[in-house]
Motif scaffolding. Structure first.
Motif, short mmCIF file in Angstrom:
data_model
loop_
_atom_site.label_atom_id
_atom_site.label_comp_id
_atom_site.label_asym_id
_atom_site.label_seq_id
_atom_site.Cartn_x
_atom_site.Cartn_y
_atom_site.Cartn_z
N ALA A 166 18.09 26.17 -15.11
CA ALA A 166 17.22 25.41 -16.69
C ALA A 166 18.77 26.06 -17.28
O ALA A 166 19.24 27.84 -17.47
CB ALA A 166 15.91 26.46 -17.08
N ILE A 167 19.24 25.85 -18.48
CA ILE A 167 19.93 25.61 -19.41
C ILE A 167 19.24 25.47 -21.48
O ILE A 167 18.46 25.45 -21.02
CB ILE A 167 21.18 24.42 -19.27
N HIS A 168 19.77 26.50 -21.62
CA HIS A 168 19.39 26.30 -23.27
C HIS A 168 19.05 25.05 -23.83
O HIS A 168 20.95 24.31 -24.03
CB HIS A 168 20.21 27.52 -23.98
N GLU A 169 18.15 25.08 -24.45
CA GLU A 169 17.94 23.44 -25.44
C GLU A 169 19.34 22.81 -26.35
O GLU A 169 19.99 21.84 -26.44
CB GLU A 169 16.61 23.75 -25.97
N LEU A 239 31.26 29.24 -17.49
CA LEU A 239 30.94 28.67 -18.58
C LEU A 239 29.93 27.11 -18.28
O LEU A 239 29.55 25.76 -19.05
CB LEU A 239 32.43 28.35 -19.47
N LEU A 240 30.93 26.62 -16.65
CA LEU A 240 30.27 25.04 -16.66
C LEU A 240 29.04 25.61 -16.33
O LEU A 240 28.26 24.71 -16.05
CB LEU A 240 31.44 25.02 -15.24
N ARG A 241 28.40 26.88 -15.95
CA ARG A 241 26.41 27.32 -15.10
C ARG A 241 25.81 26.69 -16.30
O ARG A 241 24.43 26.48 -16.77
CB ARG A 241 26.65 28.09 -14.58
N HIS A 242 26.20 26.77 -17.94
CA HIS A 242 25.58 26.84 -18.99
C HIS A 242 25.65 24.93 -19.93
O HIS A 242 25.42 25.81 -21.27
CB HIS A 242 25.46 28.50 -19.82
N HIS A 305 18.95 14.87 -19.57
CA HIS A 305 18.19 15.17 -19.42
C HIS A 305 16.93 14.75 -18.48
O HIS A 305 16.26 15.58 -17.78
CB HIS A 305 16.82 15.75 -20.13
N LEU A 306 17.51 13.27 -17.91
CA LEU A 306 16.18 12.57 -17.11
C LEU A 306 17.19 13.67 -15.78
O LEU A 306 16.23 12.91 -14.71
CB LEU A 306 17.12 10.96 -17.30
N LEU A 307 18.72 13.96 -15.69
CA LEU A 307 18.73 14.12 -14.02
C LEU A 307 18.72 15.55 -13.78
O LEU A 307 18.38 16.07 -15.06
CB LEU A 307 20.27 14.34 -14.36
N ASP A 308 17.55 15.98 -13.14
CA ASP A 308 17.36 16.65 -11.51
C ASP A 308 18.87 17.97 -10.94
O ASP A 308 19.31 17.40 -10.51
CB ASP A 308 16.88 16.39 -10.08
N ARG A 309 18.88 19.03 -11.91
CA ARG A 309 19.94 19.98 -11.53
C ARG A 309 20.54 20.62 -10.25
O ARG A 309 21.33 20.10 -9.57
CB ARG A 309 20.61 21.07 -13.12
N ARG A 310 19.28 20.98 -9.67
CA ARG A 310 18.28 21.20 -8.14
C ARG A 310 19.48 19.65 -7.29
O ARG A 310 20.24 19.75 -6.40
CB ARG A 310 17.36 21.72 -8.16
#
Length: 339
Positions: A166-169, A239-242, A305-310
Motif C-alpha cells: 500500500a502506498i500513499h495517494e 525510495l523505490l518501495r514508496h 492503480h489497476l496493477l496488483d503490487r503483490r
C-alpha cells in the motif's frame, strides 16, 4: 565446483553507489557459497573478503598495459588453481591466454557485445571451451550467430528490497539512474509535468553530462520535481518501495537495467519505453506498462492503480530473484563442464 568470477578493476564488489554488474556478482558469490562452492573473486582491493579475493594489479580497464598485466595475472592464477569454471564479467581480453590451454570460460555481457572480439576469442578457445551469456534476448540474439550464447536475466537479492503493498495517494514517480540523455531523465520530467504527479530524481551526474543536467533537468526542479543526488542501497530501497511507479523512459536499447528488478521487488510497477530489454521485462498489465511514445506512458500513469503490487513482487520472485538467477548460471556451468 571451484569457480572464478571476474569483474573490471574500477568498482568494488559490492559497490557503494553505481555498479550494476558488481551487484550481480555480489549476490552470485553469496548464493554459490551457501551451496558449498569455492569462489575466487578477481576484483579491486575494496571488494568483499569472505571469499578468496585476488586483487587485479592493473587498476583500469582502459589502459593497454593494465589489460596485459591483468591478463597475465589471471593466467598465472588459473595455472596454479585450475578452476572448474572461469566466469568473466570483465574484459574478454583477460581470457585470451587461458582459452588456448583448455580453460572452460563463460563470458557474460551486460552491455552491447563487440562481435569482432567474440569471433577472435572463439578462434583462440581450445575445444570450443568458450560460451557466452547475455542479460537479455536483446543482447544474446546479437551473439548467437557467432558463438554459443544463452540468456540469463539480471536479478536482485529479494531480502534487500522490502515489499510495500500500500502506498500513499500522493506517492511520487521515481527516476533512478545516471543523469544523461539516453537514460531519459528529461522524459521522466515531461511525464510528471503532464500527469501532475510528483517526481523524485536520483542518480549521479557524469562529468561529461553536467551540461545536460544544467539545461534539461535543473530548470524544472520545484516542489513537484526534486533531484536528491546519488543514493545508497538503504536510500534506494526506501525510495523505490514508496514510489507510485518507476519511470524507465529511456532513449536507447538498454541491455537490462537492474533497477527495474529492484523496483519490482518492492512491488513498484515500471513505466517504460519499448527499447532493449524493457520489452522483455515489462508484461503489460502485470508489472507495468510500456509504450513507444511518451504520450502513451503519460496515459498509462493514470492506469497504475489497476496493477496488483503483490503480483508484481511474485513475478519478480519467479523471474528475477538472486536464487533463480544463480541456479540458472550453476546449471549452465554443469552443462558446460559435462561437454
Amino acid at each position: 565446483m571451484r569457480i572464478a568470477l571476474t569483474v573490471d578493476p574500477e568498482i568494488a564488489v559490492p559497490p557503494i553507489h553505481y555498479g550494476g554488474i558488481e551487484r550481480i556478482v555480489d549476490f552470485l558469490i553469496t548464493e554459490y557459497q551457501e551451496k558449498g562452492h569455492e569462489i575466487t573473486l578477481f576484483a579491486n582491493d575494496q571488494s568483499r573478503k569472505d571469499c578468496i579475493l585476488k586483487v587485479w594489479p592493473g587498476k583500469t580497464s582502459f589502459s593497454k598495459i593494465d589489460t596485459l598485466r591483468n591478463t597475465i595475472y589471471l593466467t598465472r592464477e588459473y595455472l596454479k588453481n585450475k578452476y572448474d569454471i572461469v566466469h568473466s564479467f570483465s574484459r574478454l581480453a583477460y581470457l585470451t591466454l587461458i582459452l588456448p590451454i583448455g580453460a572452460k570460460c563463460i563470458m557474460s555481457y551486460q552491455r552491447e557485445p563487440t562481435i569482432s572480439q567474440i569471433i577472435k576469442a572463439k578462434k583462440l578457445a581450445f575445444a570450443k571451451n568458450l560460451w557466452f551469456t547475455g542479460c537479455s534476448d536483446y543482447i544474446t540474439d546479437q551473439i548467437k550467430p557467432f558463438a554459443s550464447a544463452f540468456k540469463v536475466f539480471n536479478g536482485v537479492p529479494l531480502a534487500a528490497f522490502h515489499f510495500n503493498e500500500a502506498i500513499h495517494e500522493d506517492a511520487p514517480l521515481v527516476f533512478l539512474g545516471r543523469i544523461e540523455p539516453i537514460k531519459g531523465t528529461h522524459n521522466a520530467i515531461t511525464i510528471a509535468q503532464q500527469t501532475g504527479k510528483k517526481l523524485v530524481i536520483a542518480g549521479n551526474i557524469p562529468q561529461e553530462y553536467q551540461w545536460y543536467y544544467n539545461e534539461k533537468v535543473e530548470p524544472h526542479l520545484s516542489d513537484q520535481i526534486k533531484y536528491i543526488g546519488p543514493v545508497n542501497d538503504e536510500q534506494k530501497n526506501n525510495l523505490l518501495r514508496h514510489a507510485l511507479a518507476f519511470v524507465m523512459a529511456i532513449q536507447w536499447n538498454e541491455p537490462f537495467g537492474i533497477v527495474m528488478a529492484e523496483a519490482s521487488a518492492c512491488g513498484t510497477p515500471i513505466i517504460g519505453t519499448c527499447k532493449g530489454a524493457v520489452n522483455e521485462f515489462i508484461t503489460d498489465g502485470l508489472n507495468g506498462f510500456k509504450s513507444d511514445e511518451i504520450e502513451g506512458l503519460v496515459r498509462y500513469v493514470n492506469e497504475i492503480h489497476l496493477l496488483d503490487r503483490r503480483q508484481i513482487r511474485i513475478d519478480t520472485e519467479k523471474r528475477f530473484s538472486s536464487n533463480v538467477i544463480a541456479e540458472q548460471y550453476l546449471q549452465l556451468y554443469k552443462n558446460f563442464i559435462s561437454k
